[in-house]
Design a protein around this motif. Sequence first.
Motif, short mmCIF file in Angstrom:
data_model
loop_
_atom_site.label_atom_id
_atom_site.label_comp_id
_atom_site.label_asym_id
_atom_site.label_seq_id
_atom_site.Cartn_x
_atom_site.Cartn_y
_atom_site.Cartn_z
N CYS A 64 43.02 38.01 89.15
CA CYS A 64 43.37 38.35 90.54
C CYS A 64 42.28 39.19 91.18
O CYS A 64 42.01 40.30 90.75
CB CYS A 64 44.68 39.12 90.58
N ASN A 65 41.69 38.67 92.24
CA ASN A 65 40.61 39.42 92.87
C ASN A 65 41.10 40.65 93.62
O ASN A 65 40.33 41.57 93.91
CB ASN A 65 39.83 38.50 93.83
N ASP A 66 42.42 40.70 93.94
CA ASP A 66 42.93 41.88 94.64
C ASP A 66 43.60 42.86 93.67
O ASP A 66 44.17 43.87 94.09
CB ASP A 66 43.91 41.49 95.74
N LYS A 67 43.59 42.54 92.35
CA LYS A 67 44.08 43.42 91.30
C LYS A 67 45.58 43.68 91.34
O LYS A 67 46.06 44.63 90.74
CB LYS A 67 43.34 44.78 91.35
N VAL A 68 46.35 42.83 92.05
CA VAL A 68 47.79 43.07 92.10
C VAL A 68 48.51 42.43 90.91
O VAL A 68 49.72 42.55 90.79
CB VAL A 68 48.41 42.55 93.42
N CYS A 69 47.77 41.73 90.05
CA CYS A 69 48.35 41.27 88.80
C CYS A 69 47.40 41.65 87.67
O CYS A 69 46.20 41.87 87.89
CB CYS A 69 48.60 39.76 88.82
N LEU A 70 47.94 41.74 86.46
CA LEU A 70 47.14 42.16 85.31
C LEU A 70 46.36 40.98 84.74
O LEU A 70 46.70 39.82 84.97
CB LEU A 70 48.07 42.74 84.25
N PRO A 71 45.29 41.25 83.97
CA PRO A 71 44.55 40.16 83.32
C PRO A 71 45.48 39.34 82.42
O PRO A 71 46.50 39.83 81.95
CB PRO A 71 43.50 40.91 82.49
N ILE A 72 45.12 38.09 82.19
CA ILE A 72 45.94 37.21 81.36
C ILE A 72 45.19 36.82 80.09
O ILE A 72 43.96 36.81 80.05
CB ILE A 72 46.36 35.94 82.11
N GLN A 73 45.95 36.53 79.06
CA GLN A 73 45.44 35.91 77.86
C GLN A 73 46.34 34.71 77.58
O GLN A 73 47.56 34.85 77.46
CB GLN A 73 45.46 36.87 76.68
N VAL A 74 45.75 33.54 77.50
CA VAL A 74 46.56 32.34 77.40
C VAL A 74 45.81 31.26 76.62
O VAL A 74 44.59 31.16 76.68
CB VAL A 74 46.92 31.82 78.82
N GLU A 75 46.57 30.49 75.86
CA GLU A 75 46.04 29.30 75.20
C GLU A 75 46.36 28.08 76.06
O GLU A 75 47.49 27.92 76.52
CB GLU A 75 46.66 29.13 73.82
N LEU A 76 45.38 27.22 76.26
CA LEU A 76 45.54 26.03 77.08
C LEU A 76 45.34 24.79 76.21
O LEU A 76 44.44 24.77 75.35
CB LEU A 76 44.54 26.03 78.23
N HIS A 86 50.12 21.63 77.89
CA HIS A 86 50.95 22.83 77.96
C HIS A 86 50.09 24.07 77.78
O HIS A 86 48.91 23.99 77.47
CB HIS A 86 52.05 22.79 76.89
N PHE A 87 50.71 25.22 78.00
CA PHE A 87 50.05 26.49 77.72
C PHE A 87 50.92 27.29 76.76
O PHE A 87 52.11 27.00 76.58
CB PHE A 87 49.79 27.29 79.01
N SER A 88 50.33 28.30 76.14
CA SER A 88 51.05 29.15 75.22
C SER A 88 50.60 30.60 75.41
O SER A 88 49.40 30.87 75.48
CB SER A 88 50.80 28.71 73.77
N ILE A 89 51.56 31.50 75.52
CA ILE A 89 51.27 32.92 75.68
C ILE A 89 51.26 33.58 74.32
O ILE A 89 52.18 33.39 73.51
CB ILE A 89 52.32 33.61 76.58
N LEU A 90 50.24 34.34 74.03
CA LEU A 90 50.14 35.02 72.75
C LEU A 90 51.25 36.06 72.60
O LEU A 90 51.71 36.65 73.58
CB LEU A 90 48.79 35.70 72.61
N GLN A 91 51.68 36.27 71.37
CA GLN A 91 52.73 37.25 71.10
C GLN A 91 52.29 38.63 71.60
O GLN A 91 51.19 39.08 71.33
CB GLN A 91 53.03 37.30 69.60
#
Length: 313
Positions: A64-76, A86-91
């Motif tokens: 997010c360029n305006d910083k209103v959301c946190l960084p993401i970590q995701v498997e694609l 699909h995607f998968s969110i790390l534990q």
Amino acid sequence: MMNHWMILFLFLLSFQSKGQQKPIVPEVSIEYRVNDTLEIQVNLIQDQKTSAYYYHTFLATDICNDKVCLPIQVELFWNLMGEYDHFSILQGQVFTKFDHQYFDQTDYDLLQEILLDTLSPIRDYAVEEFLDKKEQKYSVELDAITRPTLKVFSNVTVPGALYTVYALWHIVNGNIKQLIRNQLDVVYKQHQFADFFATSNNASYQEYYLEKLTGDQVVAAEPILVRLLFSNDDYIPHYAWRKLGAAYYADPERYNNLLKDLEKLKPHLQLVVLRSLSRPNLRTKEILMDKAQSKTLLQNQKELIYKLLNYEK
């Protein structure tokens, strides 16, 4: 309209996952340049739980360029045809929306639905065109003002997560599809994916398998071809029927078992089968007599059965 979304990745950081608990096929790796600031490595893997093969990458990004959301970590994940899967969110990880609110399951489901939609308006508009320039939204976390999404576009994004959705859509639906597809012929042969494609429920895999099946392979592949006659796809059963060929249609010892399950075929294929068969034997006629009493068959199907009973071919 052109997509001008470099701003989304101004702070982008990307790195490869380690210890993903999946056996990697190391010789199949694709360098995927998303744009001028983002390049990721996409690897062919096999999922241990399902034994399915995917192309996979791990993405960590300040999206997010305006910083209103946190960084993401995701498997694609993409399938072997290059289509996003699909995607998968790390534990321990979570996606966030406006003002760092956590995604709930409904948000994740909506994100998956949007990412699967290759015709989404996201394809044709720059991210700034989704913002309502006449309205303002106050961020408590940042003590700052940001712009909300235009109401007309509210159904093409997860509420409060426009930048995340927009960026991920362009990553998973970018030219990675063509890059993966360019590898398919070689990968299919080298890793002997014929059985995997043939037994998949993915119609694109089934079609590719049939396309690559040569005439001298048909007899050995007959059980697979017969199984594909029952595919949920409208086209695949017809393609498989044509592949079986005239020798199959003329041999009751081979087609009688199929006739036992005639009602399980799609109605339009039932007609094709009945029109194609010839040289019925005694067992064929016993099966057909039984089918003729069925209330599920249409009148034109029963007429074809009576012709076969009398061998009017």
